[in-house]
Design a protein around this motif. Structure first.
Motif, short mmCIF file in Angstrom:
data_model
loop_
_atom_site.label_atom_id
_atom_site.label_comp_id
_atom_site.label_asym_id
_atom_site.label_seq_id
_atom_site.Cartn_x
_atom_site.Cartn_y
_atom_site.Cartn_z
N ALA A 194 0.99 -1.30 -0.03
CA ALA A 194 0.00 -0.07 0.09
C ALA A 194 0.89 1.41 0.04
CB ALA A 194 -0.80 0.16 1.36
N ASP A 195 0.34 2.20 -0.60
CA ASP A 195 1.08 3.68 -0.67
C ASP A 195 -0.04 4.44 -0.01
OD1 ASP A 195 3.72 3.15 -2.07
OD2 ASP A 195 2.13 2.65 -3.58
N MET A 196 0.58 5.43 1.05
CA MET A 196 -0.36 6.02 1.73
C MET A 196 0.29 7.54 1.93
SD MET A 196 -1.85 5.64 5.73
CE MET A 196 -3.24 4.85 5.16
N ALA A 197 -0.71 8.59 1.85
CA ALA A 197 -0.14 9.68 2.25
C ALA A 197 -1.01 10.23 3.44
CB ALA A 197 -0.48 10.72 0.98
N VAL A 198 -0.28 10.73 4.35
CA VAL A 198 -0.97 11.42 5.66
C VAL A 198 -0.55 12.85 5.89
CG1 VAL A 198 -0.91 9.17 6.85
CG2 VAL A 198 0.92 10.55 6.99
N ALA A 199 -1.38 13.46 6.58
CA ALA A 199 -1.05 14.79 6.93
C ALA A 199 -1.36 15.06 8.41
CB ALA A 199 -2.31 15.65 6.49
N VAL A 200 -0.12 15.47 8.78
CA VAL A 200 0.07 15.31 10.35
C VAL A 200 0.12 16.93 10.92
CG1 VAL A 200 1.56 14.76 12.13
CG2 VAL A 200 1.52 13.31 10.46
N THR A 201 -0.62 17.03 11.99
CA THR A 201 -0.69 18.49 12.52
C THR A 201 -0.67 18.27 14.20
OG1 THR A 201 -3.25 18.30 12.60
CG2 THR A 201 -2.15 19.73 10.80
N PRO A 202 -0.14 19.19 14.73
CA PRO A 202 -0.16 19.05 16.13
C PRO A 202 -1.62 19.05 16.85
CG PRO A 202 1.06 20.87 15.62
CD PRO A 202 0.38 20.53 14.56
N LYS A 203 -1.94 18.36 17.77
CA LYS A 203 -3.26 18.17 18.08
C LYS A 203 -3.78 19.37 18.87
CE LYS A 203 -4.67 13.79 19.53
NZ LYS A 203 -5.08 12.81 19.57
N PHE A 235 3.14 13.39 4.65
CA PHE A 235 4.28 12.36 4.56
C PHE A 235 3.50 11.34 3.43
CE2 PHE A 235 5.11 14.32 8.56
CZ PHE A 235 6.45 14.67 8.55
N SER A 236 4.56 10.71 3.01
CA SER A 236 4.16 9.38 2.11
C SER A 236 4.84 8.28 2.76
CB SER A 236 4.50 9.86 0.37
OG SER A 236 3.54 10.94 0.01
N TYR A 237 4.12 7.27 2.64
CA TYR A 237 4.73 5.93 3.06
C TYR A 237 4.46 4.67 2.20
CZ TYR A 237 5.10 8.79 7.43
OH TYR A 237 5.41 9.39 8.49
N HIS A 238 5.38 3.87 2.15
CA HIS A 238 5.01 2.60 1.46
C HIS A 238 4.96 1.42 2.39
CE1 HIS A 238 5.18 -0.27 -1.87
NE2 HIS A 238 6.11 -0.94 -1.17
N LEU A 239 4.01 0.56 2.23
CA LEU A 239 3.75 -0.32 3.22
C LEU A 239 3.49 -1.72 2.65
CD1 LEU A 239 1.86 2.30 4.42
CD2 LEU A 239 2.02 1.14 6.54
N GLU A 240 3.95 -2.71 3.63
CA GLU A 240 3.67 -3.96 3.15
C GLU A 240 2.98 -4.97 4.26
OE1 GLU A 240 7.40 -6.45 2.04
OE2 GLU A 240 7.39 -5.10 0.32
N HIS A 241 2.06 -5.89 3.94
CA HIS A 241 1.16 -6.67 4.97
C HIS A 241 2.08 -7.72 5.39
CE1 HIS A 241 -2.22 -8.96 6.00
NE2 HIS A 241 -2.59 -7.70 6.78
N GLN A 242 2.62 -7.67 6.38
CA GLN A 242 3.46 -8.89 6.91
C GLN A 242 2.89 -9.37 8.24
OE1 GLN A 242 7.21 -7.19 7.48
NE2 GLN A 242 7.66 -6.82 5.30
N ASN A 243 2.67 -10.45 8.24
CA ASN A 243 2.32 -11.21 9.79
C ASN A 243 1.06 -10.57 10.43
OD1 ASN A 243 4.32 -13.02 9.90
ND2 ASN A 243 5.70 -11.17 10.75
N ASN A 244 0.25 -10.44 9.30
CA ASN A 244 -1.26 -9.99 9.80
C ASN A 244 -1.22 -8.48 10.00
OD1 ASN A 244 -3.01 -12.12 9.07
ND2 ASN A 244 -2.26 -13.24 11.03
N LYS A 245 -0.34 -7.60 9.77
CA LYS A 245 -0.31 -6.10 10.29
C LYS A 245 0.47 -5.44 9.04
CE LYS A 245 3.48 -5.52 13.36
NZ LYS A 245 3.68 -5.16 14.76
N TRP A 246 0.19 -4.16 8.82
CA TRP A 246 0.96 -3.50 7.80
C TRP A 246 2.08 -2.74 8.44
CZ3 TRP A 246 -0.40 -3.51 2.88
CH2 TRP A 246 -1.51 -3.84 2.42
N VAL A 247 3.30 -2.77 7.69
CA VAL A 247 4.51 -2.46 8.24
C VAL A 247 4.98 -1.46 7.13
CG1 VAL A 247 6.88 -3.27 9.01
CG2 VAL A 247 4.82 -4.66 9.39
N VAL A 248 5.70 -0.25 7.69
CA VAL A 248 6.32 0.63 7.03
C VAL A 248 7.66 0.23 6.32
CG1 VAL A 248 7.22 3.04 6.65
CG2 VAL A 248 4.99 2.61 7.86
#
Length: 92
Positions: free
Chosen positions: A59-68, A78-91
């Motif tokens: 999966a390729d995901m883009a997120v927007a981060v702001t202070p709470k 930020f953009s992240y590339h993730l893979e599904h490993q051991n039943n969870k997504w890992v960057v």
């Protein structure tokens, strides 16, 4: 019988949409886990998904981060590339 055949496509679409939301939440959690391991104070951040694209176990995901609590603050993207490993997504 006619009622069942009418409802079946609606139920299938609802199930597919719900599954997509679960996948998005799971990928978002993978990003949060990654940030937490990097010693970021994730509890003080709002991490919002701006886009996600799935390709099998990747999966390729883009997120927007702001202070709470800083609604008017300019988000950091930020953009992240993730893979599904051991039943969870890992960057990667």
């Amino acid at each position: 019988m006619r009622l069942i055949s009418s409802l079946l496509p609606i139920l299938c679409l609802a199930a597919c949409q719900h599954g997509g939301q679960n996948n998005t939440d799971a990928v978002r959690q993978g990003v949060i886990d990654y940030l937490t391991k990097g010693n970021f104070n994730v509890g003080a951040m709002d991490v919002k998904v701006t886009s996600v694209q799935f390709n099998g176990d990747q999966a390729d995901m883009a997120v927007a981060v702001t202070p709470k609590g800083q609604g008017g603050a300019m988000p950091m993207a930020f953009s992240y590339h993730l893979e599904h490993q051991n039943n969870k997504w890992v960057v990667m």
